[in-house]
Design a protein around this motif. Sequence first.
Motif, PDB file in Angstrom:
ATOM      1  N   SER A   1      46.585  36.818  23.561  1.00 57.30           N
ATOM      2  CA  SER A   1      47.160  35.302  23.724  1.00 57.30           C
ATOM      3  C   SER A   1      48.582  35.188  23.979  1.00 57.30           C
ATOM      4  O   SER A   1      48.962  34.460  25.027  1.00 57.30           O
ATOM      5  CB  SER A   1      46.827  34.712  22.177  1.00 57.30           C
ATOM      6  N   CYS A   2      49.480  36.051  23.289  1.00 56.39           N
ATOM      7  CA  CYS A   2      50.978  36.078  23.696  1.00 56.39           C
ATOM      8  C   CYS A   2      50.989  36.472  25.087  1.00 56.39           C
ATOM      9  O   CYS A   2      52.065  35.954  25.854  1.00 56.39           O
ATOM     10  CB  CYS A   2      51.786  36.895  22.890  1.00 56.39           C
ATOM     11  N   LEU A   3      50.440  37.453  25.480  1.00 53.53           N
ATOM     12  CA  LEU A   3      50.462  37.896  27.037  1.00 53.53           C
ATOM     13  C   LEU A   3      50.224  36.857  28.068  1.00 53.53           C
ATOM     14  O   LEU A   3      50.701  36.260  28.964  1.00 53.53           O
ATOM     15  CB  LEU A   3      49.765  39.291  27.268  1.00 53.53           C
ATOM     16  N   LEU A   4      48.940  36.330  27.479  1.00 50.56           N
ATOM     17  CA  LEU A   4      48.495  34.881  28.531  1.00 50.56           C
ATOM     18  C   LEU A   4      49.603  33.867  28.397  1.00 50.56           C
ATOM     19  O   LEU A   4      49.945  33.257  29.311  1.00 50.56           O
ATOM     20  CB  LEU A   4      47.243  34.524  28.030  1.00 50.56           C
TER      21      LEU A   4
ATOM     22  N   ARG B   1      45.311  36.686  38.590  1.00 46.25           N
ATOM     23  CA  ARG B   1      45.049  38.227  38.573  1.00 46.25           C
ATOM     24  C   ARG B   1      46.346  39.078  39.142  1.00 46.25           C
ATOM     25  O   ARG B   1      46.668  40.152  38.588  1.00 46.25           O
ATOM     26  CB  ARG B   1      43.879  38.441  39.623  1.00 46.25           C
ATOM     27  N   GLU B   2      47.129  38.327  39.988  1.00 42.70           N
ATOM     28  CA  GLU B   2      48.191  39.049  40.445  1.00 42.70           C
ATOM     29  C   GLU B   2      49.428  39.358  39.372  1.00 42.70           C
ATOM     30  O   GLU B   2      50.025  40.316  39.123  1.00 42.70           O
ATOM     31  CB  GLU B   2      48.905  38.336  41.777  1.00 42.70           C
ATOM     32  N   ALA B   3      49.548  38.183  38.583  1.00 41.08           N
ATOM     33  CA  ALA B   3      50.489  37.845  37.612  1.00 41.08           C
ATOM     34  C   ALA B   3      50.123  39.007  36.445  1.00 41.08           C
ATOM     35  O   ALA B   3      51.038  39.481  35.806  1.00 41.08           O
ATOM     36  CB  ALA B   3      50.565  36.715  37.098  1.00 41.08           C
ATOM     37  N   LEU B   4      48.836  38.935  36.162  1.00 39.93           N
ATOM     38  CA  LEU B   4      48.415  39.888  34.989  1.00 39.93           C
ATOM     39  C   LEU B   4      48.418  41.448  35.283  1.00 39.93           C
ATOM     40  O   LEU B   4      48.421  42.244  34.494  1.00 39.93           O
ATOM     41  CB  LEU B   4      47.105  39.380  34.378  1.00 39.93           C
ATOM     42  N   GLY B   5      48.118  41.599  36.726  1.00 39.60           N
ATOM     43  CA  GLY B   5      48.296  42.996  37.196  1.00 39.60           C
ATOM     44  C   GLY B   5      47.290  44.154  36.342  1.00 39.60           C
ATOM     45  O   GLY B   5      46.276  44.026  36.216  1.00 39.60           O
TER      46      GLY B   5
ATOM     47  N   LEU C   1      41.457  44.876  33.250  1.00 39.12           N
ATOM     48  CA  LEU C   1      40.856  46.192  33.292  1.00 39.12           C
ATOM     49  C   LEU C   1      39.917  46.071  34.601  1.00 39.12           C
ATOM     50  O   LEU C   1      39.511  47.006  35.150  1.00 39.12           O
ATOM     51  CB  LEU C   1      39.941  46.410  32.077  1.00 39.12           C
ATOM     52  N   ASP C   2      39.383  44.852  35.164  1.00 39.43           N
ATOM     53  CA  ASP C   2      38.563  44.692  36.299  1.00 39.43           C
ATOM     54  C   ASP C   2      38.917  43.392  37.104  1.00 39.43           C
ATOM     55  O   ASP C   2      39.816  42.541  36.501  1.00 39.43           O
ATOM     56  CB  ASP C   2      37.162  44.873  36.017  1.00 39.43           C
TER      57      ASP C   2
END
Length: 140
Positions: free
Chosen positions: A63-66, A131-135, A139-140
Amino acid sequence: MTDFQLHPQLQQDCFRIGSLALSELLMMNDSQYPWFILVPRRANIKEIHQLNAADRQTLLNESCLLAETLSEQYRPDKLNIAAIGNLVPQLHLHHVVRYQTDKAWPAPIWGKFPAIPYNGDQPEQRLARMREALGAWLLD
């Protein structure tokens, strides 16, 4: 974990971004707000306190990462994070980017206005951005 199935309402209302260590990451199909949802891949869990201690910590970390990613990507005036679950009992954590200029401000968004689905390539652009920001976190 093998018994986990995403609630049909979330399947219907969201686009899938990918998997994190514990959770599926979804984007709500409502173009009025950048709106993302974490769903822990645990069967028959309705509340955060029902997760074991390790899963609770992982969910908080995700949650913090997001939240950090959304803050960097969208520069919100406020980021609303909530686990409501009145209509969808499966545990899921909403992360909604809010601006003082959005049409529901300052009220909560739930039930305020009908969803306005994305059109054209809008959802793919937003999904690709996340997707790019979370890189490497995905996991997929």
